[in-house]
Each structure stands twice: as structure tokens, then as C-alpha cells.
Motif scaffolding. Structure first.
Motif: not given
Length: 188
Positions: A58-64, A72-75, A163-164
Motif C-alpha cells: 500500500d505504501l509502495a503504491e502511494q510512493i509511486q 518526502r523522497l529525500a535520500a 518499504v519496511k
């Protein structure tokens, strides 16, 4: 002189035979019940693993859906970015210094809002276990993610996101990890 009737075998079971049959039946029944209890536990464990995988996906799909340059996608720090799979099992030892350091370097759970309304994902990452009683025997999932961005060649960036999901299963910490990748071409 009295004549005795000839001996005739009685049909049926004696008390001893009945007791032995009952004991054999109960031993078999105890074994069957033990197997059923074990199967129920394995089913619950599999259900929690499936739910954790769903929460991670679910979170991986949101991140896409996020822009490649979204803040929010800072290294992440090197501790997480260099070991995104947690090969040292730091997350399986809650309360230790390694656990706390690894947890601190990951991006935490985000509840996304768009115009005040919930935007995709879960409102609460928790599921009731087998007995389905409100507030009891609930598995709570914590979501985190790690971002690593690499320049593949000039004008091409690769972003890997792990995602963990952390949760407790039978008193033991468990971690589910899923990965997604994004490519940015051009200097956008």
C-alpha cells in the motif's frame, strides 16, 4: 440332579474392552486436537504475514504517485541506504542501540491528506486477529521506508525505495520488506 445350561458366549463387549477402546479413541482425539490448534496458529501467522505485505505494498503504491523530486523522497542516511535489507537484523532486536539507530534513519509513517480528505492508503495499519473482538488481540503494523538515489549516467537517475513493515507475531518482532524502483530520464 440339576442340569446346567450349556455355556453360550455372550455377544458384545466386556467392560475392559470398552475401557481400552475409549482410551485409544481419546489418545487419537488428543493428537487430532493438537494438530488443529497448531494449524490454527499457522493460519494466524500466515494471515499476519499477508496483512503486513499488503500494508507494505500500500505504501509502495502511494510512493509511486509522488513526484520524483518530492521532499518526502529525500535520500536516507548511509546506515539505512547502505543496508536497506537490514542484513544485520537490527530491526529484530527492539530496544537495542542498533535498533534505535536504524529506526531513526528511516522515513516514518505518513498519513497523506489531499484537500483535507484521506488520500489512498490505510487510515490505521492495524488488524484484528482470529477472535475479531474490538480492542483485543490486534496486530499493529508500523511502516517505514528507505530511499536511495543514484546517478546511473548523465541525465538518468535511479531511485530505489524499500518499504519496511514491523509487527509482532507470537511475541517476536517480524519485518516485511518490499521494494519499488523509479527512473528519471532527462534533467527534469
Amino acid at each position: 440332579m440339576l442340569r446346567r445350561a450349556p455355556f453360550r458366549p455372550r455377544h458384545g463387549f466386556t467392560t475392559i474392552e470398552s475401557l481400552i477402546a475409549s482410551v485409544v479413541f481419546l489418545v487419537g482425539l488428543a493428537g487430532l486436537l493438537g494438530a488443529l490448534v497448531q494449524a490454527r496458529g499457522a493460519t494466524g501467522q500466515a494471515r499476519r504475514l499477508m496483512q503486513a505485505t499488503d500494508v507494505a505494498n500500500d505504501l509502495a503504491e502511494q510512493i509511486q504517485l509522488w513526484d520524483f523530486n518530492d521532499s518526502r523522497l529525500a535520500a536516507n542516511d548511509a546506515l539505512c541506504a547502505d543496508d536497506p535489507l537490514d542484513k544485520g537484523d537490527k530491526l529484530l532486536h527492539p530496544g537495542t542501540g542498533d535498533y534505535n539507530a536504524y529506526l531513526a534513519c528511516m522515513h516514518g509513517e505518513l498519513m497523506l491528506r489531499l484537500g483535507g480528505a484521506q488520500f489512498g492508503g490505510l487510515q490505521r495499519a492495524a488488524f484484528k486477529d482470529e477472535d475479531k473482538v474490538e480492542g483485543r488481540n490486534e496486530t499493529v503494523y508500523q511502516r517505514y521506508y528507505i530511499v536511495r538515489t543514484q546517478e546511473v549516467r548523465e541525465g538518468v537517475k535511479r531511485m530505489q525505495v524499500w518499504v519496511k513493515v514491523l509487527y509482532m507475531d507470537a511475541g517476536e518482532p517480524r519485518v516485511v520488506t518490499t521494494q519499488t524502483m523509479r527512473i528519471q530520464m532527462g534533467g527534469v
